[in-house]
Design a protein around this motif. Sequence first.
Motif, PDB file in Angstrom:
ATOM      1  N   LEU A  25     -23.716   2.381   6.835  1.00 47.44           N
ATOM      2  CA  LEU A  25     -22.344   2.750   7.174  1.00 47.44           C
ATOM      3  C   LEU A  25     -21.350   2.112   6.207  1.00 47.44           C
ATOM      4  O   LEU A  25     -20.328   2.710   5.857  1.00 47.44           O
ATOM      5  N   LEU A  26     -21.681   0.911   5.734  1.00 47.53           N
ATOM      6  CA  LEU A  26     -20.768   0.174   4.857  1.00 47.53           C
ATOM      7  C   LEU A  26     -20.962   0.491   3.381  1.00 47.53           C
ATOM      8  O   LEU A  26     -20.144   0.096   2.545  1.00 47.53           O
ATOM      9  N   ARG A  27     -22.039   1.188   3.039  1.00 46.81           N
ATOM     10  CA  ARG A  27     -22.254   1.580   1.641  1.00 46.81           C
ATOM     11  C   ARG A  27     -21.401   2.770   1.232  1.00 46.81           C
ATOM     12  O   ARG A  27     -21.219   3.044   0.056  1.00 46.81           O
ATOM     13  N   MET A  28     -20.913   3.515   2.219  1.00 43.13           N
ATOM     14  CA  MET A  28     -20.132   4.718   1.941  1.00 43.13           C
ATOM     15  C   MET A  28     -18.758   4.378   1.366  1.00 43.13           C
ATOM     16  O   MET A  28     -18.200   3.322   1.631  1.00 43.13           O
ATOM     17  N   ILE A  29     -18.220   5.316   0.597  1.00 40.90           N
ATOM     18  CA  ILE A  29     -16.817   5.245   0.198  1.00 40.90           C
ATOM     19  C   ILE A  29     -16.036   6.146   1.141  1.00 40.90           C
ATOM     20  O   ILE A  29     -16.361   7.320   1.301  1.00 40.90           O
TER      21      ILE A  29
END
Length: 458
Positions: free
Chosen positions: A431-435
Amino acid sequence: MKKYDILVIGSGGGTKLVTPPSKLGYKVAILEKDRLGGTCLNRGCIPSKMIIYPAEILALAKDASRFQLDIPGPRKVDFKTLIERVSATVDADSDSIIPAYEKNPNIDYYPYEGRFVENKVVRVNGELLTADRIFIAAGCRPSIPDIPGLAGTPYMTSREALRRTDLPDRLLVIGGGYIGLELGFAYSAFGSKTTFLVRNRMISHEDKDIIDGFEKAFSKKEDVRLGTNVKKVEYKKGIFHLECEDANGAFSIEGDALLVATGIKPNTDWLDLQNTSIQTNEKGYIKTNEYLETTSPGVYAFGDIIGKYFFRHSVNFEGEFLFQSLYVDKERKQVDYPPVPHAVFTHPQVAAVGKTEQQLIKEGIEYISAINPYSSSATGMARLSEDQFVKILVSPKTRKILGAHIIGDEASNLIHLFVLLMTMDGTLEDLLRMIYVHPALPEIARNAARKAREILSV
């Protein structure tokens, strides 16, 4: 006796076992005593959302002054024309199904109820029908509480509330579930003075923080009476008179319309299942195994009538699963549900997927909780968001999302970020790897994930 390959009882989610297998050459009988399309199309999610959307526009307009907007003129609804448009639209959609069935040589449509006379034999308008496989998708209907004086009065259920063409001056709503809240909100936005009489808590199956947050936010705009028992109903000269009791004692209230939305009950009592070996549970829902098979060989059940999930998207999933496994793959397969989300289309909206905090505590599952308000984001500030937040429940060991719960603008859309993540078996890091687009609502979900990461790193 007439024999088919497939016999389907109920034309809502049941349609998944009608046209698709007919195109493969199977002879199908479809039984529907009401309008084709089931509850969702005719008296549920589709007409209700067509009514709720303009109600949301009015609700936003009423808050316009918060944004330094002066919208001149009276903000009124042409209620009669609105309801007539909605009804005409869903009726046309329902009516369009019949010609398609009539053109298909492999489908026989019976506009009647079907009652079992024995295992795999159904009586329909005097005829006896059987099939290699029978699929029961007969759904549920409103459950009416046993309140003295209620029977015989012109109260509304969701069915009547979606078709009423005159807007009542004073609406009383008995019930705190999503049906009563959605329709009561719409009537209130259109101008009815609406009072919600709720026996315990509102949307009581939601996560505890969502329940608390919703009651706080909803009660700011609506007249909500929590902890209220309706003891008696009278109807005289066009007015409903209700005698009630809450923590402060007895009180009475009046209205020219009454909506009863206190739950649903399965339509199993219309099927004469006592003539078969099909078993039901103590609440009347059909018992099924992991293959959606009933206790009668060759008879399947799915949708609301099995009491597992009560959404059109879940019955669609079950119907598509049965078609794929039985008629495409031709294998006996266990149904494997992906995460099943849901939403409440009130103002504010509520949406959720996965487990609530109460469920995790009861099941002894280790978790951490992270809450992020809409207001701590750029788009939340732009919307002057109040009492709106995203809550996620995360496993400390696997860092997977166990549950996600949202109250706020476009919650029904925002929840899909978590639905996809959980369906793909993703983790907090995914979830936190997304831009993320800045500024957009999904940043609120990302910020909740950041909070969860901080908690886990301590």
